[in-house]
Design a protein around this motif. Sequence first.
Motif: not given
Length: 811
Positions: A284-290, A311-313, A319-320, A341-346
Amino acid sequence: MNVAAIREALKRSDIFVYFLSHHSVTSKFVGEEIRAALESRGKGLIKRVYVFALDDVSYKSLPEWLQEINVAKKIASPKLCARRIQASLLELAAEDDPGIGLYLGRDADQADLRKAIAVPPSKTPIFLHAVGHHGIGRRSFLTNSLKSLFPRLFNTFVEVTLGNYEGTEELYRQLFSLNHVCSIETMTKEFDSYSRLDVRAQAASISDILMEMSENGEFVIVVDEGGVYNDEGQFQPFLSSLLKQLLDRGRPSLGFVQTRMMPLRLKAENSRTYHRYLQPLSDEVVAEILSLTLKEFAIEYTEIQIGLVVGHIDGHPYNIQFALQYILNYGIDSIINDPTELIEWKNRRAADFLNKIQFNEMEVEIVALLSEYHFLDAETIIGIVVGSAEEITQSVRRLQDHCCIERRDRHFHIAAPIRDGVRRDGRFDRSGEWKQKVAIRICELVSEYENEDQVPMSIIGAATLASAKAKTPPAFLSHLILPSHLLRIAREHYDDGRRGQCMEFCQRAFAMKDRLPEDGQVEVLRLWGLSAIRSGDERVFSEAVEQLRRYRSRVAQRMVLFLEGFSLRRKGHLDLAEDKFLQAWRLAKSNQSLNRELASLYCKQRRYAEAEAHARAAYKDAPTNPFIIDIFAETLLGKESAGLSVNATELAEGMSKLSVYGDAPGSSFYLVRIAQGHLRRKDYPKALAAANRAIERTPSLLAPYFQRAEVYLASADPDRVDADLEKIGLLLTDAGGFSEGDETRLSELQVRLMIERRQFKMAKNKIDSDAFLSTNVKSRLLNQLARAVSFDPANADAELREWSKVKLIKK
């Protein structure tokens, strides 16, 4: 030019530079420029102001607003002045990124900190520790919490770094640089005076600086890269002394950003400290920040799109940040349609992530520099990298956009998730000649400041390390070299296989041992002893061990046993070596390295039941370390192949983690274990395919060749085993003739190949005489040989047949 033109030019400017001189202070034209600059600064157009003195005119001659924001710097060299301005432009460009910008959540964490601080002054925590993974938001938690709790006390937060085996002098130098501007001569005298103080007086000096900074609204955060705690998890002595010096403050005085938590029993002993482990943010917090950040940049989105990105964060601020920068550059649909790229980064699959980026020559040079020196300021980068300031700025900005480098205050460094990947990526490898040239160039840069009234302290750290690497460092820099610099260089030489150079730097570091923490002194002797063992220098090895025996700490005692075991194993005395390792383990049963060492040793002897306890202990402590996951998976697969009970769910979980952390290009952990699993199921084609892919990926590593030889042997194709055994022998020779018990495994394979070919007499002679076979392994191979002789007595002489009968009866 006229006044109107000047005002128009200032509208396009980020920095205003005033050259203070007798002529400029009396010039009406310059006075008009200053008035225009003041207006631009008030509108937020001018972001920085510098005053450079060209003669002896006092800065008191300046208008009041210039006196208030800057002390005039007297720099005689136009080159230095130009580089300072260029560096400021680069720093401003680096600051011009979106960032997360928001701080949401952490309500429970902040409430806990609030409760801990809202106690009488005599009980208030002095040290605040924010613990968690890299980029989880530890700095943000400390800075935002303290701003909220002490709005009138703290408005500026500064960071210093304390690395492995660094101590009080390294911390003092960084704090000194934050508080003083002085010549190299003055600085050297200050540092020399500090080095002569006892621990209590040194702590008092640091305490004075912290108090002075606190009165100016500054709060210091120490980024712990291994230097805060000793091996047992207790504060280094100088920090314990500093804590005592600050007890009467009654409010937080120092913050720590760490990945390692202090053991519970030690926390109780240090009651004036506060420790908080930060968990990932909620979806929920991640969604608000994005959502709020994208809204700030006027980017359209839907709730469904935000949900897909969230879902990927995994609740991780790093990651955000990556996702936001990706969206700003390529749009939200791009990251939804292809989140690779995000998946490999995280997942910290740094090699895969880096492989997808096409770096230009200048970007490769900058990353290589940061890999060599870890932290560099803009001024040093501009002074070393060949190219215009504009090109360098663009390269730095692009590296930031790709989340490859980050900025901490005025310093740039490689982002934590890709540091190991950079080290393994061949594009960033540099020759010894290149490293020498860079070291010389950094020393030259600092030499330009030698006669100046002020020197930018930000480049002194890199210059001191460079002077330690350079063959003929400037004399004034030689005085600043610390043993931690020499230890770091020794470590680099050891990792690169340069044993002689490693021993040379260890000797130099140990000559200055009194200026190292005790763990650092032990580490110097450990590296010295290991290099001596691998070089076959018994005299140096004995000296290193003898020095270690003089220390009373459990770490030193353990290291003596470890080195003795290492030496014995190299000489083929495996049973004696095992006993030494076990003695060392009893002094530190939770030590990752020792548990992995013992688990590996037992696996190579097929003693999987004994290996499991050590592999499990290491895995519990480091569940994301690919080396640890690998030995854990090898142990479980080995148990299963030996017919022992294994938790299938646990094995599947270990293999799943290995697929994430140990399957990057340049790594073959996962493929080797896949081959081992197929071999257990007797699916030889798939086992062979996995082993071949592992060899293609890591042609210089032993494990894939061993696994392929096992497949050939099990599939009754012994003739192909010979080539792999020959290759293994060559790799062992290249490694100095010794590599963590692999000789045992090689000797065992050679014996099993002889048995497969019915060369029973040769096999018996090798088992009896081979120095690399331990008692347990010899016993198992002799039983295997006896059974083979009983099944095919025609290929054995009378003496061997009689021996096999007796052997089987005894068994």
